[in-house]
Design a protein around this motif. Structure first.
Motif, PDB file in Angstrom:
ATOM      1  N   LYS A   1       0.820  -1.103  -0.104  1.00  0.00           N
ATOM      2  CA  LYS A   1       0.137  -0.008   0.027  1.00  0.00           C
ATOM      3  C   LYS A   1       0.881   1.072   0.000  1.00  0.00           C
ATOM      4  CE  LYS A   1      -3.630  -2.389   0.510  1.00  0.00           C
ATOM      5  NZ  LYS A   1      -4.779  -2.768  -0.425  1.00  0.00           N
ATOM      6  N   TYR A   2       0.319   2.150  -0.742  1.00  0.00           N
ATOM      7  CA  TYR A   2       1.350   3.462  -0.924  1.00  0.00           C
ATOM      8  C   TYR A   2       0.671   4.269   0.437  1.00  0.00           C
ATOM      9  CZ  TYR A   2       4.248   6.915  -2.853  1.00  0.00           C
ATOM     10  OH  TYR A   2       5.191   8.060  -2.901  1.00  0.00           O
ATOM     11  N   VAL A   3       1.316   4.780   1.512  1.00  0.00           N
ATOM     12  CA  VAL A   3       0.682   5.266   2.646  1.00  0.00           C
ATOM     13  C   VAL A   3       1.371   6.737   2.905  1.00  0.00           C
ATOM     14  CG1 VAL A   3       0.565   5.098   5.120  1.00  0.00           C
ATOM     15  CG2 VAL A   3       0.473   3.001   3.687  1.00  0.00           C
ATOM     16  N   ALA A   4       0.580   7.563   3.151  1.00  0.00           N
ATOM     17  CA  ALA A   4       0.867   8.829   3.717  1.00  0.00           C
ATOM     18  C   ALA A   4       0.523   8.843   5.172  1.00  0.00           C
ATOM     19  CB  ALA A   4      -0.092  10.060   2.915  1.00  0.00           C
ATOM     20  N   GLN A   5       1.466   9.838   5.767  1.00  0.00           N
ATOM     21  CA  GLN A   5       1.320   9.949   7.178  1.00  0.00           C
ATOM     22  C   GLN A   5       2.006  11.373   7.540  1.00  0.00           C
ATOM     23  OE1 GLN A   5       2.648   6.725   9.705  1.00  0.00           O
ATOM     24  NE2 GLN A   5       3.464   8.217  11.211  1.00  0.00           N
ATOM     25  N   PHE A   6       1.137  11.820   8.571  1.00  0.00           N
ATOM     26  CA  PHE A   6       1.383  13.216   9.070  1.00  0.00           C
ATOM     27  C   PHE A   6       1.465  13.322  10.527  1.00  0.00           C
ATOM     28  CE2 PHE A   6       0.205  17.290  10.804  1.00  0.00           C
ATOM     29  CZ  PHE A   6       1.073  18.208  10.335  1.00  0.00           C
ATOM     30  N   GLU A   7       2.601  13.471  11.277  1.00  0.00           N
ATOM     31  CA  GLU A   7       2.618  13.411  12.678  1.00  0.00           C
ATOM     32  C   GLU A   7       3.714  14.461  13.256  1.00  0.00           C
ATOM     33  OE1 GLU A   7       2.626  10.083  16.265  1.00  0.00           O
ATOM     34  OE2 GLU A   7       3.364   9.683  14.197  1.00  0.00           O
ATOM     35  N   ASP A   8       3.351  15.127  14.244  1.00  0.00           N
ATOM     36  CA  ASP A   8       4.415  15.975  14.854  1.00  0.00           C
ATOM     37  C   ASP A   8       4.922  17.148  14.062  1.00  0.00           C
ATOM     38  OD1 ASP A   8       4.221  14.587  17.502  1.00  0.00           O
ATOM     39  OD2 ASP A   8       5.673  13.037  16.930  1.00  0.00           O
ATOM     40  N   GLY A   9       4.048  17.520  12.849  1.00  0.00           N
ATOM     41  CA  GLY A   9       4.472  18.530  11.998  1.00  0.00           C
ATOM     42  C   GLY A   9       5.248  18.079  10.986  1.00  0.00           C
ATOM     43  N   LYS A  10       5.408  16.573  10.734  1.00  0.00           N
ATOM     44  CA  LYS A  10       6.137  16.039   9.769  1.00  0.00           C
ATOM     45  C   LYS A  10       5.451  15.126   8.810  1.00  0.00           C
ATOM     46  CE  LYS A  10      10.511  16.618  12.084  1.00  0.00           C
ATOM     47  NZ  LYS A  10      11.796  15.712  12.552  1.00  0.00           N
ATOM     48  N   ALA A  11       5.447  15.065   7.560  1.00  0.00           N
ATOM     49  CA  ALA A  11       4.899  14.218   6.766  1.00  0.00           C
ATOM     50  C   ALA A  11       5.722  13.343   5.879  1.00  0.00           C
ATOM     51  CB  ALA A  11       3.948  15.036   5.753  1.00  0.00           C
ATOM     52  N   LYS A  12       5.356  12.274   5.380  1.00  0.00           N
ATOM     53  CA  LYS A  12       6.147  11.485   4.741  1.00  0.00           C
ATOM     54  C   LYS A  12       4.920  10.557   3.798  1.00  0.00           C
ATOM     55  CE  LYS A  12       6.996   7.649   8.105  1.00  0.00           C
ATOM     56  NZ  LYS A  12       7.775   6.965   8.779  1.00  0.00           N
ATOM     57  N   VAL A  13       5.488  10.081   2.615  1.00  0.00           N
ATOM     58  CA  VAL A  13       4.729   9.115   1.739  1.00  0.00           C
ATOM     59  C   VAL A  13       5.747   8.002   1.278  1.00  0.00           C
ATOM     60  CG1 VAL A  13       3.198  11.047   1.206  1.00  0.00           C
ATOM     61  CG2 VAL A  13       5.130  10.419  -0.361  1.00  0.00           C
ATOM     62  N   GLY A  14       5.045   6.895   1.071  1.00  0.00           N
ATOM     63  CA  GLY A  14       5.852   5.573   0.461  1.00  0.00           C
ATOM     64  C   GLY A  14       5.337   4.550   0.576  1.00  0.00           C
TER      65      GLY A  14
END
Length: 814
Positions: free
Chosen positions: A743-756
């Motif tokens: 699955k291609y997942v996006a995440q945002f937490e503690d002011g930071k974001a990443k996708v992969g």
């Protein structure tokens, strides 16, 4: 007795005059005084001839020839041959006198008011004589009576004042002795006490009829025109305008003063004291009841009875500290205008006495400014008062109703309606009677203002939305079809009348002010003009419709750059295009601020999750005081489809091609597979959560080979996928061996974001996400252990179109 007046359009030609005859024949058991205007357009011909003659322009003779031809032709068509000779002789004799008068103006190069009255009077004199002869030839018991022998005035040529004592005596004497069923009289004309011909002002034929009705205590005064009564607004500008069945004298006076042209303003005054009702009727639809104007008519308790306007207004403003507490300033100001014979239509003054503002006709503005500046020359020189300020090309819009005074909030409702549609108010006036609330606005905003106010006060809360749609590919075409299918439901259930006014694709654009037929929009677009983005915007702006919405169904960066222009003109923006909201944070914030400043919603629900209510839900969480701590999501319907479909029996190339063919990917599939599309989506969610983030701040763990990412065409991209098939198969095998799904997942937490790309184990909320579905997990102060989950179809033309549709409805419900 009844008094009937027929206007210029009612007697414009022989065909219409025959309609008048039929109306008169149908009036059984009534003696009648019938007042007629000049044949339609003849008064303008006489005025033009006068002007040209006074300018020593021989072309005035062309107008005389046209006047002669029209009246001679009318005689030949209306009156039997055996009876034509006398009529022709009389009219030709009068035409000779008219030519002599115009020749006099030509020779001296001047047109005095007295001479002008003589010349323009011939319109009514010709028409009344010809119509009376026609009625006689048709067997009606008619007699011609010259109004100049009845109505006596002063010597104020152009707009004489009536001497009612002499006039009433003359009328009573004539009509008490008249034995004929119909007395046919010319409107507009009168005579002074010393026998000079005078006129009652443009539109004075109504006034003539009212004077006769009052003098004879008539049962009713009927004004026959080309519309079926007085309307809630000008039907030429407001298509939804309705006829007002009944109205009071005071309301009718207010509406006529403010531009309701079916009635000349002074008409009501003579009949008001005697409570003689006035009926406004349509010559071309005589069975229509029209409008009845009478005493104590409260309109069944309705508040606003009509919306009227008067154009070509200028505001004249005098202000300065030298006005405060100084007696006589207002007197000098108004006296100056009075001496110059300048009529004031609106007055407003600040309670501080620092300024006085009046509305006058545009034509008088320059003269008024010069006169006022001269009057206050000393105060201006000493800088105690500023030189008079003039604003031209304005219009007064007025709400009218006897019962407005007993209802709170009408002013606020009026000004709020105008404000929501970016109609700037330059001045406001309201009398103590509260029968009229007037606002001065720009001339260019008149149509929008009238329609907006009419919608608010008369249309049973049915709100009209005017859509301008750019992009009619997969999503755009589905969107238009959904509007077509739901149009009836929207109107009946949600009180929304949705019209598509403009459509554009990359090649053609088309507009229809009455709404484009959604059954045949493709053909209409084919017949359109070449698309120009700036031209599209300028057309939307110039149409200046209320409740305008620009709908962007493209993925174009250039189109996204135009949003600010629309918002600055109070045109709402609905878009599935993610570029603007994921652009520089400063631009994102600027667009949001413009939406607030100009009261034009900027909605982009479909930027994340297509038709899923992800952004809307997030907004509600924030608005209710909740705080987002973490977001986890599968936000790409196309990537979810790809990795749900891909396995060891099908190539990665074929799966991606299938996703593109089914409309899951962007036109350029690298936007999806590179992760850029998902980066934009998580960026938008982070920003809507209240965080300042740029796209470069997001970590992207790309799974595509560098070579594939660097291709510059779809063909090259798909070829590169074939080359790296073994790498894709390896990724799949590793996930399968671990009993996981990709699955291609996006995440945002503690002011930071990443996708992969991630391997998702069984039991995880993402594991069983099927097809092209999206899922979002919101972890907040309220949803700590168990997140708020939104899940459903996140890609495809139908669901994206439905999300755009939902945003349009949201705007309609604002």
């Amino acid at each position: 007795m009844k008094v009937l007046k027929f206007g210029g359009t009612s007697v414009a030609n022989p065909e219409n005059i025959n309609k008048v005859k039929s109306i008169l024949k149908s009036q059984k058991n009534h003696s009648m005084a019938v007042v007629v205007s000049a044949f339609g357009g003849v008064t303008d011909l006489l005025l033009n001839a006068s002007k040209r003659a006074s300018e020593q322009d021989v072309s005035y003779k062309n107008f005389v020839k046209e006047i002669e031809d029209r009246h001679i032709a009318a005689i030949r068509e209306l009156i039997p041959v055996k009876s034509q000779s006398a009529a022709l002789s009389k009219v030709k004799s009068d035409l000779n006198v008219l030519e002599t008068l115009l020749e006099g103006a030509f020779l001296i190069g001047e047109l005095t008011p007295k001479l002008s009255d003589k010349i323009v009077s011939y319109g009514e004199l010709f028409s009344s004589f010809i119509i009376s002869e026609f009625l006689k030839s048709e067997g009606l018991d008619a007699i011609f009576k010259d109004s100049r022998q009845l109505i006596i005035t002063d010597n104020n040529f152009g707009k004489a004042t009536v001497d009612f004592k002499l006039t009433n005596a003359n009328c009573e004497n004539f009509f008490s002795k008249n034995k004929h069923g119909i007395a046919l009289l010319p409107g507009f004309v009168a005579s002074s006490k010393n026998g000079d011909l005078t006129t009652l002002g443009r539109g004075g034929s109504d006034y003539t009829a009212a004077i006769i009705a009052a003098a004879t205590n008539a049962d009713i005064l009927e004004i026959w025109t080309d519309v079926s009564g007085m309307y809630t607004a000008n039907p030429k500008l407001v298509k939804q305008a309705k006829c007002v069945a009944s109205i009071s004298y005071q309301e009718a006076m207010e509406l006529s003063h403010f531009g309701a042209k079916v009635l000349y303003p002074p008409t009501i005054q003579p009949v008001l004291g005697k409570a003689i009702p006035i009926a406004i009727k349509n010559t071309f639809d005589p069975e229509n009841p029209g409008t009845l104007i009478s005493q104590n008519n409260n309109g069944n308790g309705k508040t606003v009875r009509g919306i009227s306007h008067v154009g070509n207004i200028s505001l004249l403003s005098l202000e300065g500290p030298g006005m405060i507490g100084i007696p006589g300033i207002s007197k000098r100001f108004f006296e100056t205008l009075s001496v110059k014979n300048i009529s004031i239509v609106l007055i407003t003054q600040a309670s501080s006495e620092h300024s006085i503002c009046v509305g006058i006709a545009d034509d008088d503005a320059d003269l008024a400014a010069e006169a006022v500046n001269e009057t206050f020359e000393y105060e201006i020189a000493s800088k105690r008062i500023k030189p008079v300020m003039v604003e031209k090309d304005l219009t007064i819009v007025a709400l009218v109703g006897d019962n407005m005074k007993s209802h709170q909030g009408l002013s606020g409702k009026m000004f709020s309606t105008l404000g929501k549609n970016n109609v700037n108010i330059r001045a406001i006036a309201q009398g103590a009677s509260e029968r009229n609330i007037s606002a001065v606005i720009k001339k260019e905003d008149v149509k929008k203002a009238l329609n907006s106010l009419h919608e608010t006060f008369f249309e049973e809360n049915i709100k009209q939305l005017n859509l301008f749609v750019m992009g009619v590919g997969n999503v755009g075409a589905k969107f238009l079809e959904q509007i077509r299918q739901q149009k009836k439901y929207l109107k009946e259930e949600l009180k929304l009348n949705v019209r598509v006014i403009g459509i554009s694709n990359s090649k053609k654009m088309v507009f229809d002010e009455n709404g484009i037929s959604l059954k045949d929009w493709k053909n209409a677009l084919d017949q359109g003009v070449r698309t120009e983005m700036e031209g599209f915007f300028e057309k939307v702006r110039s149409l200046n419709f209320r409740n305008s919405i620009f709908v962007d169904n493209t993925a174009s960066a250039d189109v996204s750059k135009s949003y600010a222009n629309y918002l600055k003109n109070s045109i709402s923006v609905v878009t599935c295009n993610k570029i603007a909201s994921s652009s520089d944070f400063a631009n994102y914030k600027a667009l949001k601020q413009l939406a607030k400043e100009y009261n034009a919603p900027y909605l982009f629900e479909t930027n994340v999750g297509a038709g899923l209510p992800i952004i809307d839900t997030l907004k509600h969480l924030i608005a209710s005081g909740d705080k987002v701590r973490k977001i986890q999501a599968v936000l790409s319907g196309s990537l979810n489809f790809v990795f749900n479909t891909f396995n060891d029996s099908i190539t990665f190339h074929d799966v991606v091609k299938q996703a593109q063919d089914q409309g899951y990917t962007e036109p350029d599939p690298t936007i999806d597979l590179s992760g850029v599309d998902v980066m934009r989506k998580i960026l938008i969610l982070a920003r809507e959560s209240g965080h300042q983030l740029e796209i470069d701040d997001i970590e992207n763990d790309a799974f595509l080979p560098e070579e594939s990412l660097e291709t510059n065409s779809n063909e090259a991209f798909f070829e590169s996928l074939k080359k790296y098939e073994s790498d894709f198969q390896k990724m799949y095998k590793q996930a399968k061996d671990a009993d996981c799904k990709l699955k291609y997942v996006a995440q945002f937490e503690d002011g930071k974001a990443k996708v992969g790309l991630q391997q998702i184990p069984k039991g995880h909320d993402f594991y069983n996400l099927e097809g092209s579905d999206n899922i979002v997990l919101f972890y907040t102060d309220r949803y700590v252990e168990q997140p708020l989950i939104i899940k459903g179809a996140g890609a495809g033309a139908d669901v994206t179109a439905s999300g755009i549709f939902a945003d349009v409805v949201r705007i309609g419900n604002f």
